[in-house]
Design an enzyme around this catalytic site. Sequence first.
Site, mmCIF file in Angstrom:
data_model
loop_
_atom_site.group_PDB
_atom_site.id
_atom_site.type_symbol
_atom_site.label_atom_id
_atom_site.label_comp_id
_atom_site.label_asym_id
_atom_site.label_seq_id
_atom_site.Cartn_x
_atom_site.Cartn_y
_atom_site.Cartn_z
ATOM 1 C CG ASP A 45 -1.736 -1.257 1.374
ATOM 2 O OD1 ASP A 45 -2.426 -1.639 0.409
ATOM 3 O OD2 ASP A 45 -1.665 -1.884 2.446
ATOM 4 C CG HIS A 73 -1.411 -1.266 -7.636
ATOM 5 N ND1 HIS A 73 -0.673 -1.271 -6.485
ATOM 6 C CD2 HIS A 73 -0.782 -2.122 -8.488
ATOM 7 C CE1 HIS A 73 0.357 -2.088 -6.641
ATOM 8 N NE2 HIS A 73 0.305 -2.620 -7.841
#
Length: 459
Positions: A45, A73
């Site tokens: 992340d 994503h």
Amino acid sequence: MSFSWSAKDHKSYTNPPSNPTQGLKRPRNDTGNKVTVVLGAQWGDEGKGKVVDLLATESDLVCRCQGGNNAGHTVVVEGKEYDFHLLPSGIINPKSICVIGNGVVIHLPGLFEEAENNEKKGLKGWEKRLIVSDRAHLVFDFHQVVDGIQETQRQATEGKIIGTTKKGIGPTYASKASRIGLRVCDLLGDFKEFSTKFKNLVEQYQSMYSSLTVDTESQLKKLKEYGERLRPMVRDGVYYMYEALHGPPKKILVEGANAALLDIDFGTYPFVTSSNCTVGGACTGLGIPPLNIGEVYGVSKAYTTRVGIGAFPTEQLNATGELLQTRGHEVGVTTGRKRRCGWLDLVILRYAHMINGFTAIALTKLDILDVLDEIKVGMAYKINGKRIPHFPADMELLHKVEVEYETFPGWKSDTSAARKWNNLPQKAQNYIRFVESHIGVPIKWVGVGKSRECMIQMF
């Protein structure tokens, strides 16, 4: 394609000349095109998608090499948010060809659903620009069910869970390692043979998990339909990548999923994913030689986050952690779970650099720190008051480490509008330079917002 050298060019050594190299034709030292790799340097992340999106605008080929739709994503282009889990996020660039390599595990319903969801947001022509390796393994619906069963069993027997995304990634890689998995080439080959193998695989899992029920005929019908949709996109991945590397000049980008601390070998085991998320995974997951690896970019937030359980030395279980979570909108793209938040940990970044050999770093989400009075950076770990020179493999030990911090004054001003280095406050510049010098890797980008325009390029 023509080669400059072959085994026929060797001379016999039956009567070797006095000068062993005399008259011998040697292979040309031509490694071909270089590949740029983007990797997570923390627990995922970090904003890899944003860096990939930035580089993909000039890339001919954008590749995924490992993981599955457990990755997540988010890419913002012209005000639109695109969510990617399995598709390379470079698919947004209409000039890029995207490759899903042999190291990726593919859930076909998830792949097509993801593509269709992004089509509604404006993604066009993806099916003509996607290449799928015939050696990639398939994630089946029952793998996902088994993922959930295993997590429940861990909770019951050990009182703890891994924190899996329940996308079937672990069971699929387990099938692969056990040599009972099924690949794209199996699905597109003799379907009768595939059906037999599929039924055998289901029976093996049912023998291990008595509660598992699978409607095999219904599943096979769907898989056959998905296979035909997929067929035009499938290539021999090894040959395709070789041609790309040794053909005309191309910019080739590899988009890593997950991150160094989630790597099956080097991560905080067992609270990791089931693939190699470090630089070696780019080679094994696409069939490319190490010689063709060029730039290796590590991506790190200006602080640290983690989804799920496991050791997290710099975690802040206080108002600071809550502020980072709220300001950073720290919620997992795949799971929807809140991310745990803490200070930047340079021990982790140095460790990730040891494994990956980063040539540069992207430091993202600097703007989230804008409101803090003071900012801390984890410099070293101590056990019983003594510094340890390494990142521990033993998770019990990692839980016990004491973090040695360096404290910086906050810059207390909005950085989100900055587009050049000189636009950043001096205290923010000091923070960035300190991080850079203590990792030993230059920081190439600094992120101060969601879109690609918010990435300040340093060099």
